[in-house]
Structures are given as C-alpha cells and as structure tokens.
Design a protein around this motif. Structure first.
Motif, PDB file in Angstrom:
ATOM      1  N   VAL A  13     -39.766 -17.331 -48.395  1.00 10.39           N
ATOM      2  CA  VAL A  13     -38.368 -17.046 -48.702  1.00 10.39           C
ATOM      3  C   VAL A  13     -37.496 -17.795 -47.702  1.00 10.39           C
ATOM      4  O   VAL A  13     -37.586 -17.567 -46.496  1.00 10.39           O
ATOM      5  CB  VAL A  13     -38.075 -15.537 -48.656  1.00 10.39           C
ATOM      6  N   ILE A  41     -30.863 -12.714 -46.495  1.00 14.73           N
ATOM      7  CA  ILE A  41     -32.026 -12.350 -47.303  1.00 14.73           C
ATOM      8  C   ILE A  41     -32.185 -10.836 -47.344  1.00 14.73           C
ATOM      9  O   ILE A  41     -32.458 -10.249 -48.395  1.00 14.73           O
ATOM     10  CB  ILE A  41     -33.290 -13.036 -46.748  1.00 14.73           C
ATOM     11  N   ALA A  55     -31.181 -16.402 -49.537  1.00 17.91           N
ATOM     12  CA  ALA A  55     -30.916 -15.227 -50.360  1.00 17.91           C
ATOM     13  C   ALA A  55     -31.127 -15.520 -51.836  1.00 17.91           C
ATOM     14  O   ALA A  55     -31.552 -14.650 -52.603  1.00 17.91           O
ATOM     15  CB  ALA A  55     -29.484 -14.746 -50.110  1.00 17.91           C
TER      16      ALA A  55
END
Length: 277
Positions: free
Chosen positions: A97, A133, A100
C-alpha cells in the motif's frame, strides 16, 4: 475490540498447515497468497484459501494476504473474493500500500462484502503516506510494517536503528485513528530472546501486535503483548479511582492521572478482560 497480539503467516500453497496454524493459540492466522507462494502456486493457493475460509469457524481471526491489487494476481484474488458468496466476515491484508487511493479502490470493489482491511506498508512511499492511508476507509482496522521490502528500498538492514523512523511514523498514524499496529516478523526463528526483546520494544513504541513466521514464535510474541499482573492491577485501580471521582485529573499512588493515563488504563483492562486476567 478484537484481541490482536500475534499474527502467524501460513503459506497459501500449504493447506495442510492451515489447521496447525490455527491450533497454535495465535490471535490471527494469515493465509499468505503473496510472498509465500511461487507464481505457479498462486492459483491453487487462492482456491485452497477460499475453500478453507468458506468453512472456517475457529476462534483465531482469519486473515488473507492477497497479492498487490496493482498486479494481475492481485486483481484475480479480489475478483475471487467478491464472487465467493459463502464467506464469513474476513480480514484482508493489502500488500504494497503506497497511497490512500490503493485502499479507496479496494474499498469500492468490496462495497457489498463484509471485510475489513489491514494495510501493509513496505515502501518509503507508503510510510510517508501512512496517516492518509489510515484514514482512507472505515474498513481499515490495522496498519502493518513490512520491513524486508522497505529495507531493500532504503538500502539499509532491518536492525532497530534502521527501522525506527518507519516504526515511529506508523505508530503516530495508527494512534491517530485508534487502529491496531502490527510489526514486521522477527526472522531469526532460533533466537527467542531476541524476539521477546524486539516485541517488548515495539510494544513500548505503540505497536499492538507482532507477526510470526513460525509457530514457535507465537507464545513469546503473545506474552510480550499481554499486560503483566502489575499492569492490570494498576489499570483497574486507575479506572476505579476515576469512576469514584467522576473523571478529571486525580492522584493514584501519588501520581497524576489524567485523560491520556485513563486511555492507557482502559486499553490494558480491555485486553485483560478478553484474556480473563
């Protein structure tokens, strides 16, 4: 509040190990479809993971780490999860990741699926974007540090000093949203003393959990994240005193107790209650 002190990875390509992982007493079992599976194994691993999840009724929280949604394997993982209509509530671990938007896209795809997310940050970009995130979706229930890939990108080792800034940034991001925070696995399986020491250090930094790569690591990790009898006794005394005096700042054993201390005591008692201690 789910009890999340320890997480044990088990390869998706080794379904015969799934029940053994569940039986270790770990708080979370994570079936890994990403790093633990060779490309030729990923399709069968996905099938095995979904078959197991469909019938799963055990106590440990079941987590599935998919491949990155930025890859074809990851897109296939997501499509299979969405199309599988007999899954119980699951936790999905998203690797790599970096922003966001990575969470937001998956959140949209899972609109009709009961599933929460753990965001795994293992790049410099992801660490820098940790706060965004953490706030990207109500589904995000935890953040995790991925140290191996991060250290490779940073051209560093995985020692404490090299990872301290990344850990600190994740600790602040997770705390701002009251999320669980999972630390990278300790790779020296035959060094339980080192594992306990590192687990204690990350707990003191604000982490709530540490990942394991071997069943023998589960007990030392869970113990390190379990409040001691003295901590529980102190926390219960603090909460009792606060209730008696209707909140506000007060003294317990000669020490000032205010809102941050009350929050810490509340967290300790919540864990203790779940463990029956």
């Amino acid at each position: 509040m789910k009890l999340r002190r320890s997480l044990l990875f088990v390869p998706g390509a080794r379904p015969e190990r799934f029940d053994k992982a569940v039986a270790t007493g770990v708080d979370m079992v994570c079936i890994d479809l990403e790093d633990a599976c060779l490309p030729a194994e990923k399709e069968q691993a996905r099938i095995a993971a979904l078959d197991y999840a469909s019938a799963y009724q055990a106590a440990p929280e079941l987590v599935i780490r998919i491949n990155s949604p930025r890859t074809l394997f990851g897109l296939k993982d997501l499509a299979a999860l969405i199309e599988c209509d007999d899954l119980p509530p699951l936790t999905l671990m998203l690797p790599k990741v970096g922003a966001a938007a990575d969470v937001e896209i998956v959140d949209g795809l899972l609109a009709n699926v009961d599933m929460n997310l753990i965001a795994l940050m293992e790049t410099a970009q992801g660490i820098e974007a940790a706060s965004a995130i953490a706030a990207a979706s109500p589904r995000v229930s935890g953040l995790m540090l991925g140290g191996a890939d991060l250290s490779a990108e940073l051209r560093s080792d995985m020692g404490w000093d090299a990872m301290l800034m990344a850990r600190s940034k994740l600790a602040m991001a997770a705390a701002s949203r009251q999320l669980d925070l999972i630390d990278v696995p300790y790779l020296d399986v035959k060094n339980p003393e080192g594992l306990t020491a590192e687990s204690t250090r990350v707990r003191n930094l604000g982490f709530t959990c540490k990942a394991a790569i071997h069943p023998a690591q589960v007990e030392p990790i869970s113990s390190a994240f379990t409040p001691s009898a003295n901590e529980v006794s102190w926390a219960r005394k603090v909460l009792a005193a606060s209730a008696e005096f209707a909140g506000g700042a007060l003294l317990v054993d000669g020490k000032l107790v205010d809102r941050p201390v009350l929050l810490a005591a509340t967290r300790i008692v919540a864990v203790a209650d779940q463990l029956g201690i």
